[in-house]
Design an enzyme around this catalytic site. Structure first.
Site, short mmCIF file in Angstrom:
data_model
loop_
_atom_site.label_atom_id
_atom_site.label_comp_id
_atom_site.label_asym_id
_atom_site.label_seq_id
_atom_site.Cartn_x
_atom_site.Cartn_y
_atom_site.Cartn_z
N GLU A 107 32.40 -27.72 23.02
CA GLU A 107 31.74 -28.78 23.77
C GLU A 107 30.28 -28.80 23.35
O GLU A 107 29.68 -27.75 23.15
CB GLU A 107 31.79 -28.54 25.28
N ASN A 130 22.83 -33.96 21.99
CA ASN A 130 22.45 -32.92 21.03
C ASN A 130 22.96 -33.30 19.63
O ASN A 130 23.94 -32.75 19.11
CB ASN A 130 23.00 -31.56 21.47
N TYR A 178 28.28 -29.49 13.32
CA TYR A 178 29.73 -29.37 13.49
C TYR A 178 30.48 -30.38 12.61
O TYR A 178 31.51 -30.05 12.01
CB TYR A 178 30.11 -29.57 14.96
C1 LIG Z 1 22.12 -26.51 16.47
C2 LIG Z 1 21.45 -25.33 15.77
C3 LIG Z 1 22.27 -24.06 16.01
C4 LIG Z 1 21.38 -25.61 14.26
O1 LIG Z 1 20.79 -24.47 13.64
P1 LIG Z 1 20.05 -24.58 12.22
O2 LIG Z 1 19.78 -23.20 11.76
O3 LIG Z 1 18.93 -25.52 12.28
O4 LIG Z 1 21.26 -25.23 11.35
P2 LIG Z 1 21.24 -25.49 9.77
O5 LIG Z 1 19.93 -25.12 9.21
O6 LIG Z 1 22.45 -24.84 9.20
O7 LIG Z 1 21.46 -27.04 9.70
C5 LIG Z 1 20.45 -27.90 10.22
C6 LIG Z 1 19.94 -28.81 9.12
O8 LIG Z 1 19.33 -28.04 8.09
C7 LIG Z 1 19.88 -28.42 6.82
N1 LIG Z 1 19.98 -27.23 5.98
C8 LIG Z 1 21.01 -26.38 5.92
N2 LIG Z 1 20.77 -25.43 5.00
C9 LIG Z 1 19.56 -25.66 4.50
C10 LIG Z 1 18.76 -25.01 3.53
N3 LIG Z 1 19.17 -23.90 2.89
N4 LIG Z 1 17.54 -25.52 3.27
C11 LIG Z 1 17.11 -26.63 3.92
N5 LIG Z 1 17.83 -27.30 4.85
C12 LIG Z 1 19.04 -26.83 5.13
C13 LIG Z 1 21.23 -28.94 7.13
O9 LIG Z 1 21.68 -29.84 6.12
C14 LIG Z 1 21.01 -29.61 8.44
O10 LIG Z 1 20.51 -30.90 8.27
P3 LIG Z 1 20.96 -32.11 9.22
O11 LIG Z 1 20.58 -31.68 10.64
O12 LIG Z 1 20.19 -33.26 8.73
O13 LIG Z 1 22.45 -32.20 9.07
C15 LIG Z 1 19.99 -25.14 16.27
O14 LIG Z 1 19.31 -26.36 16.14
C16 LIG Z 1 19.89 -24.66 17.72
O15 LIG Z 1 19.96 -23.46 17.98
N6 LIG Z 1 19.69 -25.61 18.66
C17 LIG Z 1 19.47 -25.24 20.08
C18 LIG Z 1 20.71 -24.63 20.68
C19 LIG Z 1 21.88 -25.56 20.58
O16 LIG Z 1 21.76 -26.75 20.80
N7 LIG Z 1 23.06 -25.00 20.25
C20 LIG Z 1 24.30 -25.74 20.16
C21 LIG Z 1 24.91 -25.85 21.52
S1 LIG Z 1 26.45 -26.76 21.44
#
Ligand SMILES: CC(C)(COP(=O)(O)OP(=O)(O)OC[C@H]1O[C@@H](n2cnc3c(N)ncnc32)[C@H](O)[C@@H]1OP(=O)(O)O)[C@@H](O)C(=O)NCCC(=O)NCCS
Length: 166
Positions: A105, A110, A117
């Protein structure tokens, strides 16, 4: 994730989920089911080279169905692929638990998490009205079939290495 990780996890949890943060007891309870032959949970932390917590994630398995319980990355580390690495780890665990489907969920507002996902092949299958309280925010329910073969994620850039290790 082990019991000694719970204190730093709670700091991050309360920062990232201020309205509905899990309690210490909830993490203890989850970890109680994460070890041993009958384990139904898989919890992991990501740390930088100094051992500072950067993120964590957890999965629960029940029969051939798994649920992403939580996934979180410290805001300073967003966008470097750490969320992807944590999710990859959870899907490996779902495969090890022999689960055929993974559900989760996510708040309908968000979009960042939803994009993560979707990149792995999760598809929206429904909405749970007022799932997140307080605030009465709806949850989007997403499902991934065949977690052993998720869609390969395609980051926007490949120049930066993720800042931590899972
Ligand atoms: C959702 C969450 C876990 C994502 O974590 P994150 O580490 O930013 O995820 P990623 O880096 O793998 O991906 C995010 C973006 O970075 C990009 N990315 C991935 N690897 C990368 C890299 N090596 N270099 C640059 N960018 C990259 C992805 O393409 C992605 O882009 P998009 O958002 O345009 O699709 C984080 O934002 C978070 O903790 N949010 C708050 C808590 C939350 O909402 N959790 C989910 C509850 S359901």
């Amino acid at each position: 994730m082990r019991w000694w990780d719970i204190d730093p996890v709670l700091v991050l949890e309360r920062t990232l989920f201020p309205d509905d943060a899990w309690s210490r007891g909830m993490f203890w309870s989850e970890l109680a089911h994460a070890r041993g032959p009958g384990a139904t949970r898989h919890y992991v932390v990501a740390e930088d080279a100094e051992g500072t917590l950067l993120g964590y994630a957890g999965l629960a398995a029940s029969g051939d169905l798994a649920d992403v319980q939580t996934i979180a990355v410290s805001e300073a580390a967003w966008g470097h692929g750490l969320g992807s690495r944590l999710l990859t780890d959870l899907l490996r665990a779902a495969t090890a638990f022999e689960c055929a489907e993974v559900m989760l969920e996510v708040r309908v507002d968000n979009l960042r998490a939803q994009r993560l996902y979707e990149r792995y092949g999760f598809q929206p299958i429904g909405v749970r009205r007022g799932y997140y309280q307080p605030g009465n925010v709806d949850a989007l329910v997403m499902r991934l079939t065949d977690p052993a073969n998720p869609v390969a994620p395609t980051p926007r850039t490949s120049e930066s290495e993720p800042p931590g290790h899972v």
